[in-house]
Write a protein that holds these residues in place. Structure first.
Motif, PDB file in Angstrom:
ATOM      1  N   UNK A  31      20.812  86.579  -9.823  1.00  0.00           N
ATOM      2  CA  UNK A  31      20.185  87.901  -9.834  1.00  0.00           C
ATOM      3  C   UNK A  31      21.110  89.049  -9.098  1.00  0.00           C
ATOM      4  N   UNK A  32      22.141  88.395  -8.236  1.00  0.00           N
ATOM      5  CA  UNK A  32      22.751  89.137  -7.389  1.00  0.00           C
ATOM      6  C   UNK A  32      24.140  89.713  -8.044  1.00  0.00           C
ATOM      7  N   UNK A  76      18.867  80.684  -9.621  1.00  0.00           N
ATOM      8  CA  UNK A  76      18.215  81.693 -10.146  1.00  0.00           C
ATOM      9  C   UNK A  76      18.561  82.986  -9.411  1.00  0.00           C
ATOM     10  N   UNK A  77      18.246  82.693  -8.029  1.00  0.00           N
ATOM     11  CA  UNK A  77      18.174  83.969  -7.023  1.00  0.00           C
ATOM     12  C   UNK A  77      19.696  84.228  -6.970  1.00  0.00           C
ATOM     13  N   UNK A 121      28.281  83.975  -2.490  1.00  0.00           N
ATOM     14  CA  UNK A 121      28.134  83.950  -1.155  1.00  0.00           C
ATOM     15  C   UNK A 121      26.569  83.334  -0.726  1.00  0.00           C
ATOM     16  N   UNK A 122      25.807  83.377  -2.046  1.00  0.00           N
ATOM     17  CA  UNK A 122      24.273  83.138  -1.812  1.00  0.00           C
ATOM     18  C   UNK A 122      24.132  81.688  -1.382  1.00  0.00           C
ATOM     19  N   UNK A 123      23.010  81.174  -0.673  1.00  0.00           N
ATOM     20  CA  UNK A 123      22.742  80.116  -0.343  1.00  0.00           C
ATOM     21  C   UNK A 123      22.851  78.801  -1.491  1.00  0.00           C
ATOM     22  N   UNK A 143      22.884  87.635   0.683  1.00  0.00           N
ATOM     23  CA  UNK A 143      21.724  86.573   0.402  1.00  0.00           C
ATOM     24  C   UNK A 143      20.666  86.647   1.212  1.00  0.00           C
ATOM     25  N   UNK A 175      28.393  88.696  -4.087  1.00  0.00           N
ATOM     26  CA  UNK A 175      27.098  88.380  -3.424  1.00  0.00           C
ATOM     27  C   UNK A 175      26.741  87.095  -4.089  1.00  0.00           C
ATOM     28  N   UNK A 206      15.849  77.037  -7.598  1.00  0.00           N
ATOM     29  CA  UNK A 206      15.593  78.394  -7.086  1.00  0.00           C
ATOM     30  C   UNK A 206      16.964  79.191  -6.267  1.00  0.00           C
ATOM     31  N   UNK A 207      17.849  78.368  -5.984  1.00  0.00           N
ATOM     32  CA  UNK A 207      19.094  78.856  -5.553  1.00  0.00           C
ATOM     33  C   UNK A 207      19.938  79.623  -6.790  1.00  0.00           C
ATOM     34  N   UNK A 258      10.068  78.822  -2.785  1.00  0.00           N
ATOM     35  CA  UNK A 258       9.929  79.521  -4.172  1.00  0.00           C
ATOM     36  C   UNK A 258       9.627  78.512  -5.104  1.00  0.00           C
ATOM     37  N   UNK A 260      12.800  83.652 -21.659  1.00  0.00           N
ATOM     38  CA  UNK A 260      12.980  84.821 -21.972  1.00  0.00           C
ATOM     39  C   UNK A 260      14.591  85.056 -22.608  1.00  0.00           C
ATOM     40  N   UNK A 294      26.382  91.876 -10.536  1.00  0.00           N
ATOM     41  CA  UNK A 294      26.453  93.098 -11.016  1.00  0.00           C
ATOM     42  C   UNK A 294      27.208  93.163 -12.103  1.00  0.00           C
TER      43      UNK A 294
END
Lengths: 733, 210
Positions: free
Chosen positions: A128-129, A124-125, A73-75, B39, A70, A121-122, B63, A276, A131
């Protein structure tokens, strides 16, 4: 140039610039936001992608699987380097815990992946995907539980951390006045304001990191060793460091993951570690348990002194040696000091500002306060009475280089109005406030390390200094410019200083308060070589000539130094064996005044004073800032700083700047710092010692002693927070 | 995993909500093509605002914080990222005359706003009086929190001038004084780990007295 005998009178004794308060030459860049820190260097390399580090969610064990699809494949995602798909990186002598260790997890928030994307931003997002499944292993996360398994620690030079002299048990048993107290200090975080940050770029097999690091040459060699490449192929550049306090002595995961990410992405990668993640991913000052026993005659003279310290680290070695100052500070014929270290499953413990001494003073100097009360002697007097002369009390074969501790105490007491203090605690009341004063002595070693520089004179009389020395807020830029201008007889504004690039000559770097003394001595050595070159070119003895106002003069003759044309000289200061006969230390008397709300128990520090003896003070303006900064951090250690260990899961639970409380403006009053006008001929030709760590050695105990003096409640478990004493405050009359 | 589904839905929900509220005042919203994977939708929004007196236009990921818009998109790196969580104050800028933590607001919330950063207060060769006072009093060490401290300090003196009370203000009716305790209270959102507080208070006192 080797410094192989005590310094005699030299040009710094007649200085026009060195020793004078000088605003920082890098100041205008810093206050206007123009000083470039690591993550801000848009200009150094094109096409920077953004990296985001993923940290392990267990304290110990192994990664079973990572689902990366995931995220891939994220942007915007360019590359992912994950622990399940990559060999563990190598190690270095400077790192205890793995910076990227494959599937094996040694500590919480160990780096297990870096996601590289087009935008922050990409990245970081996408991160988070990911696992991750783990097989967690049992670990031990509680110092009190591992204490009994501790072994005698080894010091920074490999020496045993257990020393005895005379017959401690016998003398303590027979002492008229005795203190036997145990103190605990918590794990603490550097919490420097600039996060760990790196831009990494590969050019073939050559790697450049623009990073934030205190020790450029260590970093260069460590990064080579970690990545398995030649050190010659690594360049480290760190001209501005947004605070370190020991946390940036070593290469950290930001540099390693940026380098791996850049390799995978085939383009430069920038990472600023998310706040953090910093507290568990990197290093901290380990917690200690310290037992101090002091025995004295009824006259207050110490006859028996024992200080034992227990700490723990991930490797079971390299603990927090809280005993370091104890052999140095006070006389006493019968002695025991020992620092013990256990293995613990927490993030790596490592150097934080005055490692060992900072928490060590929090025990020893409070025990001295307790002894003073029991013996019925003023705490200032007790310290003067037991002051050392000539040789190190715990090591009588070692001479003391230059020491004026008693003067610090006397002048401090006078200045602070110590005579106003009520010896009986809990007796001074002003409305709702209980008020009190405390004192502590401070000792921190004044080491030097070899350091090199290059100085280049241009035909128009401008001087450029290049060295891989760093300025971590310490004022290196300015004291180096002062030293070079002084030695070459040029105005300060003719000198430019470039720091922090591993292409420059190797310096001492910044740590252990050795930087100021060492790096300026190295610059002096280079300038001496340049003076010789100018002399050879123009036909005079450069060592004998006097350099002032752009002129060299000798025997009534004068030469414009620019007549020699453009010249460049390297030089290095090294240190001869004679120094090992001496203990070169820095000394201070610290005073604090507090008021404690009689109803709520809230502590306010109302005054702080440090009187310091550290040889020549190269730049009193920035040296004072070093000392008061240490006093702030010391106040934090006493009253609030505390990494809370979640002992079930093995991590620091308060891992951000809201949870890990450090002093803010409202906590800190006007602070005073006085430097004694002393010179230490053993340290270097500059006769100057560092003060950056002296400032945190003692104010912590002075505040604790002031709280006791105000309230009559002795809290021996730091930090001194209201929950530990509220129910014991004096009755509200 | 159910948890994955929840996260996806919630992100879409948040984005949709954010975009809808932003869209009310904006002409066009560009959507990145949705990826075939798990996504989320990515949206960019045009933004017009004024930074240090200059009109600026950006096309930003929704964002993107004001802080990252300044540091990464406008390359105004004087504003620092210390925590990205509103905990340290290093990112303090002045928006429409009031100081804010720029990490705590999204850039797209600032349509039409006037933003002043440390670069807008003064430059290395033309320092603002507060910048000059920080140099004179050594009100910094590593320099990383410094731009935020200075932006806060300038705004704090303005707040005191305007009579805006703080937690420690004793007399709410009288003329407000830039006392040491008043300044320290108001500056407490700006952490300086090097511990330059005492010097910063002196720098501010000098400017306040001028």
């Amino acid at each position: 140039m080797e410094f192989n005998a005590p310094a005699t009178e030299n040009l710094f004794d007649r200085a026009k610039l060195v020793g004078k308060s000088t605003p920082r030459i890098d100041g205008p860049l810093k206050v206007s936001g123009a000083a470039p820190y690591a993550a801000e260097r848009h200009d150094v390399v094109a096409g920077q992608a953004y990296g985001w580090i993923v940290g392990a969610a267990i304290a110990k064990g192994r990664i079973r699987s990572m689902e990366l699809g995931d995220a891939r494949r994220a942007p915007g995602v360019v590359a992912i380097v994950a622990a399940t798909e990559h060999e563990p990186v190598g190690t270095s002598p400077y790192n205890h815990a793995p910076l990227f260790g494959g599937r094996d997890i040694a500590h919480y928030h160990q780096a297990i992946a870096v996601v590289v994307a087009e935008t922050f931003e990409q990245a970081r997002a996408a991160a988070s995907l990911i696992r991750t499944q783990y097989d967690a292993a049992d670990g031990v996360h509680d110092l009190a539980r591992v204490k009994s398994a501790a072994k005698i620690g080894t010091g920074f030079s490999g020496e045993s951390m257990k020393d005895t002299l005379g017959d401690f048990d016998g003398a303590f048993g027979g002492a008229a006045v005795k203190i036997d107290a145990t103190y605990t200090t918590p794990d603490e975080a550097h919490a420097m304001m600039e996060p760990f940050a790196t831009i990494a770029a590969w050019e073939g097999d050559k790697l450049t990191v623009w990073t934030s690091n205190q020790m450029i040459n260590w970093g260069k060699r460590a990064l080579a060793s970690i990545l398995g490449i030649e050190a010659d192929n690594v360049r480290v550049d760190s001209p501005y460091v947004g605070g370190g306090f020991g946390g940036k002595l070593f290469i950290r995961a930001d540099a390693v993951m940026a380098a791996l990410g850049a390799k995978a992405a085939k383009r430069p990668v920038k990472i600023a570690m998310q706040r953090p993640l910093m507290f568990n991913n990197s290093t901290h000052r380990p917690a200690t348990i310290q037992r101090v026993r002091l025995g004295a005659g009824s006259d207050g003279r110490i006859t028996a002194i024992a200080h034992e310290c227990w700490s723990a680290n991930i490797t079971g070695e390299d603990g927090e040696h809280g005993t370091l100052q104890t052999p140095k500070l006070y006389t006493g014929a019968n002695r025991l000091t020992a620092s013990y270290v256990s293995q613990i499953d927490l993030p790596e413990g490592n150097a934080m500002r005055a490692p060992g001494e900072a928490p060590g003073h929090m025990a020893l100097e409070v025990a001295m306060d307790e002894l003073a009360e029991q013996a019925g002697i003023d705490p200032v007097e007790l310290r003067i009475l037991n002051d050392a002369h000539g040789v190190v009390p715990g090591d009588p074969e070692t001479k003391i280089s230059d020491r004026h501790l008693a003067r610090c105490l006397k002048e401090g007491a006078e200045r602070f109005g110590w005579s106003e203090r009520k010896a009986q605690p809990g007796q001074a009341r002003n409305g709702r406030w209980l008020t009190g004063m405390g004192v502590a002595a401070g000792y921190r070693a004044g080491p030097t390390a070899k350091s090199a520089a290059r100085v280049s004179l241009s035909a128009d009389g401008k001087l450029k200094v290049e060295t891989d020395m760093t300025d971590i807020g310490t004022g290196s830029y300015t004291i180096i410019a002062q030293t070079a201008a002084e030695t070459m007889g040029l105005p300060l504004d003719s000198v430019t200083v470039e720091l922090g690039d591993s292409n420059f000559p190797v310096s001492s770097g910044s740590g252990g308060q050795w930087g100021a003394a060492s790096s300026t001595a190295g610059v002096y050595a280079a300038c001496v070589n340049l003076r010789r070159m100018i002399g050879e070119k123009l036909g005079f003895d450069g060592d004998a000539a006097d350099f002032q106002g752009g002129l060299a003069t000798l025997d009534g003759q004068g030469w414009q130094i620019t007549e020699a044309g453009a010249l460049s000289a390297d030089g290095e200061m090294t240190y001869g064996d004679f120094k090992s006969d001496y203990d070169v230390g820095t000394y201070a008397a610290h005073f604090a005044e507090v008021r404690v709300d009689a109803f709520t128990g809230e502590v306010h520090i109302t005054r702080m004073l440090a009187v310091c003896d550290a040889g020549r003070i190269l730049n009193p303006l920035s040296a004072r800032s070093q000392v008061i900064g240490g006093m702030v951090m010391a106040a934090g250690a006493t009253l609030m700083e505390d990494l809370h260990v979640d002992k079930r899961f093995g991590f620091f639970a308060n891992h951000d700047l809201a949870g890990y409380e450090v002093p803010v403006h409202a906590d800190i009053p006007h602070q005073e710092c006085i430097f004694l006008d002393t010179l230490d001929p053993i340290v270097s030709p500059m006769k100057a010692k560092g003060v950056g760590e002296l400032g945190i050695c003692g104010p912590n105990a002075a505040v604790a002693n002031a709280v006791y003096n105000a309230t009559g409640v002795r809290v021996r478990e730091y930090p001194i927070t209201v929950d530990k004493y509220l129910d014991r405050l004096p009755a509200l009359a | 995993m159910a948890q994955d589904g929840f996260l996806k839905v919630s992100r879409r929900g948040v984005l949709a909500g954010g975009v809808a509220s932003a869209a009310a005042s904006r002409a066009s919203i560009a959507f990145a093509q949705e990826n075939s994977g798990a996504s989320a939708v990515e949206a960019t929004v045009p933004l017009k605002f004024t930074v240090n007196g200059e009109d600026r236009q950006l096309d930003l990921d929704t964002r993107t914080t004001l802080l990252d818009a300044l540091r990464e998109h406008l390359q105004l790196t004087g504003t620092k990222k210390g925590c990205d969580h509103g905990q340290c104050g290093a990112c303090t800028v002045i928006v429409n005359g009031e100081r804010i933590n720029s990490c705590l607001s999204l850039a797209v919330q600032h349509e039409g706003d006037e933003v002043t950063t440390i670069e807008g207060l003064g430059s290395a060769d033309r320092l603002h009086p507060m910048q000059a006072a920080f140099v004179k009093h050594d009100g910094y060490q590593c320099g990383y929190c410094t731009p935020g401290q200075i932006c806060s300090a300038v705004a704090v003196l303005d707040e005191i001038r305007k009579g805006i009370p703080s937690h420690v203000t004793e007399d709410l009716d009288g003329a407000m004084q830039p006392s040491n305790v008043e300044m320290r209270e108001r500056m407490s959102g700006n952490i300086c780990r090097c511990g330059a507080y005492s010097n910063i208070a002196e720098a501010m006192a000098e400017v306040a007295g001028a």
